[in-house]
Scaffold this motif. Structure first.
Motif, short mmCIF file in Angstrom:
data_model
loop_
_atom_site.label_atom_id
_atom_site.label_comp_id
_atom_site.label_asym_id
_atom_site.label_seq_id
_atom_site.Cartn_x
_atom_site.Cartn_y
_atom_site.Cartn_z
N ASP A 117 -6.48 -35.34 24.48
CA ASP A 117 -6.42 -34.39 23.38
C ASP A 117 -7.84 -34.26 22.81
O ASP A 117 -8.43 -35.25 22.38
CB ASP A 117 -5.45 -34.95 22.33
CG ASP A 117 -5.30 -34.09 21.10
OD1 ASP A 117 -6.30 -33.48 20.65
OD2 ASP A 117 -4.19 -34.07 20.55
N ARG A 118 -8.41 -33.07 22.85
CA ARG A 118 -9.79 -32.85 22.42
C ARG A 118 -10.02 -33.31 20.97
O ARG A 118 -11.03 -33.90 20.65
CB ARG A 118 -10.14 -31.37 22.55
CG ARG A 118 -11.58 -31.02 22.22
CD ARG A 118 -11.85 -29.53 22.30
NE ARG A 118 -11.55 -28.96 23.59
CZ ARG A 118 -12.41 -28.83 24.59
NH1 ARG A 118 -13.64 -29.26 24.46
NH2 ARG A 118 -12.04 -28.28 25.73
N GLU A 119 -9.06 -33.04 20.10
CA GLU A 119 -9.22 -33.36 18.68
C GLU A 119 -9.13 -34.85 18.40
O GLU A 119 -9.89 -35.40 17.61
CB GLU A 119 -8.14 -32.61 17.87
CG GLU A 119 -8.27 -32.76 16.38
CD GLU A 119 -7.21 -31.96 15.63
OE1 GLU A 119 -6.59 -32.53 14.70
OE2 GLU A 119 -6.99 -30.78 15.99
N ARG A 120 -8.20 -35.53 19.05
CA ARG A 120 -7.95 -36.95 18.76
C ARG A 120 -8.57 -37.92 19.77
O ARG A 120 -8.64 -39.11 19.52
CB ARG A 120 -6.44 -37.20 18.68
CG ARG A 120 -5.80 -36.46 17.51
CD ARG A 120 -4.28 -36.63 17.51
NE ARG A 120 -3.67 -35.81 16.50
CZ ARG A 120 -3.31 -34.54 16.69
NH1 ARG A 120 -3.53 -33.94 17.84
NH2 ARG A 120 -2.75 -33.85 15.72
N ARG A 122 -7.21 -38.92 22.45
CA ARG A 122 -6.15 -39.76 23.01
C ARG A 122 -5.54 -39.09 24.23
O ARG A 122 -5.49 -37.86 24.31
CB ARG A 122 -5.07 -40.00 21.95
CG ARG A 122 -5.66 -40.67 20.69
CD ARG A 122 -4.71 -41.42 19.81
NE ARG A 122 -3.49 -41.90 20.37
CZ ARG A 122 -3.32 -43.11 20.94
NH1 ARG A 122 -4.31 -43.92 21.06
NH2 ARG A 122 -2.13 -43.46 21.39
N VAL A 124 -3.12 -37.28 26.76
CA VAL A 124 -2.00 -36.37 26.50
C VAL A 124 -0.71 -37.04 26.97
O VAL A 124 -0.71 -37.89 27.86
CB VAL A 124 -2.17 -35.00 27.20
CG1 VAL A 124 -3.42 -34.31 26.71
CG2 VAL A 124 -2.18 -35.14 28.70
#
Length: 148
Positions: A117-120, A122, A124
């Motif tokens: 996940d680009r934002e977090r 973490r 997918v």
């Protein structure tokens, strides 16, 4: 031997395979999803013969999965950019990646890259097939209903 075209098949899977069903094309798409846009970048990443790469890229452009645009840096090069149709293959590529991660590595061995996940930052989650009410479906929960 010339490959038989499946573009007029009544089967959606056959038509999809006719469009993207060889491994060079899928690897080109993998690289496109990772941000590669230039012919020489694809060629370097894949170590693919230039004539094969040229044919595959032309096919992806003809089928409107990629489009050719002038280079974003203003140079005389051109770039191969995902179209909406191409972006729509994202879940297919994630499904292939996750299947490979689950089934094609020995215990203790793993892939060299992970989709995150680009934002977090973490990993997918595993793709699931939800019913229209949100229930996660498995093979035994589904059937193909023919309309003809």
């Amino acid at each position: 031997m010339k490959r038989k075209s499946l573009e007029d098949s009544p089967c959606a899977i056959a038509r999809a395979l006719d469009t993207i069903g060889d491994w060079w094309t899928l690897l080109i798409m993998r690289d496109a999803f990772e941000g590669i846009t230039r012919f020489n970048e694809f060629q370097k990443s894949l170590a693919i013969p230039k004539n094969i790469l040229s044919v595959r890229l032309k096919g992806l452009v003809t089928r409107e999965i990629l489009e050719v645009q002038p280079a974003s840096d203003g140079s005389n090069y051109q770039e191969y950019v995902l179209t909406d149709l191409g972006k729509d293959l994202f879940h297919v590529m994630v499904a292939l990646r996750q299947w490979g991660e689950r089934n094609l590595f020995a215990e203790g061995e793993g892939p060299v890259a992970t989709l995150v996940d680009r934002e977090r930052g973490r990993p997918v989650g595993t793709l699931q097939l939800p019913s229209d009410d949100g229930k996660a479906l498995q093979l035994a929960d589904t059937l193909v209903a023919y309309s003809r």
